[in-house]
Design an enzyme around this catalytic site. Sequence first.
Site, short mmCIF file in Angstrom:
data_model
loop_
_atom_site.label_atom_id
_atom_site.label_comp_id
_atom_site.label_asym_id
_atom_site.label_seq_id
_atom_site.Cartn_x
_atom_site.Cartn_y
_atom_site.Cartn_z
N LYS A 61 0.84 -1.20 0.00
CA LYS A 61 0.00 0.00 0.00
C LYS A 61 0.87 1.25 0.00
CE LYS A 61 -0.38 -0.24 5.05
NZ LYS A 61 -1.20 -0.84 6.14
N ARG A 115 -10.80 0.03 14.89
CA ARG A 115 -10.63 0.79 13.64
C ARG A 115 -11.69 0.31 12.65
NH1 ARG A 115 -4.89 0.96 10.43
NH2 ARG A 115 -5.34 -1.25 10.11
N HIS A 167 -6.36 -7.23 12.89
CA HIS A 167 -5.11 -6.45 12.91
C HIS A 167 -4.69 -6.23 14.37
CE1 HIS A 167 -2.01 -4.15 11.07
NE2 HIS A 167 -2.43 -2.97 11.45
N ARG A 224 0.99 -10.63 7.00
CA ARG A 224 0.91 -9.45 6.15
C ARG A 224 2.14 -8.59 6.44
NH1 ARG A 224 -4.13 -9.65 8.70
NH2 ARG A 224 -3.53 -7.79 9.87
N TYR A 256 13.49 31.59 7.29
CA TYR A 256 12.21 32.15 7.70
C TYR A 256 12.11 32.25 9.22
CZ TYR A 256 10.09 31.42 3.06
OH TYR A 256 9.78 31.47 1.74
N CYS A 271 12.35 25.01 4.45
CA CYS A 271 11.44 25.75 3.56
C CYS A 271 10.70 24.75 2.66
CB CYS A 271 12.19 26.72 2.67
SG CYS A 271 13.42 27.74 3.49
N ASP A 280 11.10 24.19 -0.50
CA ASP A 280 11.94 23.53 -1.50
C ASP A 280 13.42 23.47 -1.14
OD1 ASP A 280 9.57 23.65 -3.24
OD2 ASP A 280 10.04 25.79 -3.30
C1 LIG Z 1 -0.47 -1.70 6.94
C2 LIG Z 1 -1.06 -2.97 7.41
C3 LIG Z 1 -0.23 -4.08 7.59
C4 LIG Z 1 1.27 -4.03 7.51
O1 LIG Z 1 1.77 -3.56 8.74
P1 LIG Z 1 3.35 -3.49 9.00
O2 LIG Z 1 3.46 -3.01 10.39
O3 LIG Z 1 3.88 -2.49 8.01
O4 LIG Z 1 3.88 -4.84 8.78
C5 LIG Z 1 -0.84 -5.28 7.90
N1 LIG Z 1 -2.17 -5.37 8.05
C6 LIG Z 1 -2.98 -4.31 7.90
C7 LIG Z 1 -4.45 -4.48 8.08
C8 LIG Z 1 -2.46 -3.07 7.60
O5 LIG Z 1 -3.27 -2.01 7.48
#
Ligand SMILES: *Cc1c(COP(=O)(O)O)cnc(C)c1O
Length: 374
Positions: free
Chosen positions: A39, A133, A163, A220, A264, A311, A313
């Site tokens: 992602k 979440r 998760h 994951r 700045y 800044c 850039d």
């Molecule tokens: C982003 C995400 C992951 C990956 O998490 P890491 O900490 O980068 O390994 C796994 N599962 C879900 C649902 C996520 O949103």
Amino acid sequence: MKDIVKRSWVEISLNQIKRNYQIYRDNIPDNKQIMAVVKADAYGHGDVEVAQALSKIGVNNWAVSNIDEACRLRMAGIVGQILVLGYTPFEQARRLFDYDITQTILSEEYAELMSNCGYKIKAQFAIDTGMNRIGVDADNPSECVTIIRRYKDIYELTGIFTHLCVADTDNPESVEFTNIQIKKFEAVASLISDLELPYIHCLNSAGGIWHNSDMSCLVRLGIVLYGLKPDYTNIIPEGIKPALEWKSVISMVKPVHIGETIGYGRTYIATREMKVATIPTGYADGYNRLLSNRGYVLLHGKKASIVGRVCMDQFMVDVTDISEAKAFDEVVLIGRCQGEIYSADDMAEMIDTIGYEIVCNISKRVPRIYIEKN
Ligand SMILES: *Cc1c(COP(=O)(O)O)cnc(C)c1O
């Protein structure tokens, strides 16, 4: 190639990403597959490039955050399961079907909404085990399972997942919380074992190394794939290293006299005769403005502190004690320079965030260069 872009650029080693994958693999049980989390443009590393590299070594499960990321991978020829971890608007359901993308079911309400889309889309239920979440609440497993069963034939249901929210933390309360999350998830999974769903999973990068669930068929894998740590305090398996370096140059060098100010807001006042270098990278490139008067860059193997505010850039660094520093020299914003290392995790620590945010925020304006020839 490099000469054209030599203002601010990122160098990425796909071989290092492959090595990180292999080392991670060697540190988890053999029977688990890996779903590569690509992602947010593979955490800034280039989703198509990363997925193509990992495809070659056998990865064929992918996770992204949204339908556009998913379709981009498909259009680039990536095969295998692509799971969208977040919300897809109802109006986009047809693309899920056309591109053979698996959608996460976020809630009972979302399950109902998407069931009216007119396509039998692939789907996995998110199960909420304590993060609050997304997901169907696991606190009441039988109710949770009733919802899953109601939709099992409306969707092409391929799995469920949860998760973990503190799997990267090793204090006793966090470990206990993670264990409870895993148990809640397993309770739900057990009650639907008769459905024989192919993808039951609950582990992220941290979960895969420091926790386990025999029921989880895959990990994951996100941040560790890119060689960064879930949390700054973590010790990750040896050999896993950052795959990305961010470089820029010195655009000019000038003297700044005692009593003068820099940048700045005049937040930096020279308390001695200084030599100051300007770097043509700024917050529009994703270089965090919180690094003003705090961060540093590496050049000639030495640290040069940021002076004044970053800044849009450009920003300025103190090179008074780096006699070799001169205009057009290469500087390392993130990465290694002779013996010195300044990682995205180090930078993140300095401004109280996480390496994830540092690499994700490197903007589109910064070209990505893949350094191996193959
Ligand atoms: C982003 C995400 C992951 C990956 O998490 P890491 O900490 O980068 O390994 C796994 N599962 C879900 C649902 C996520 O949103």
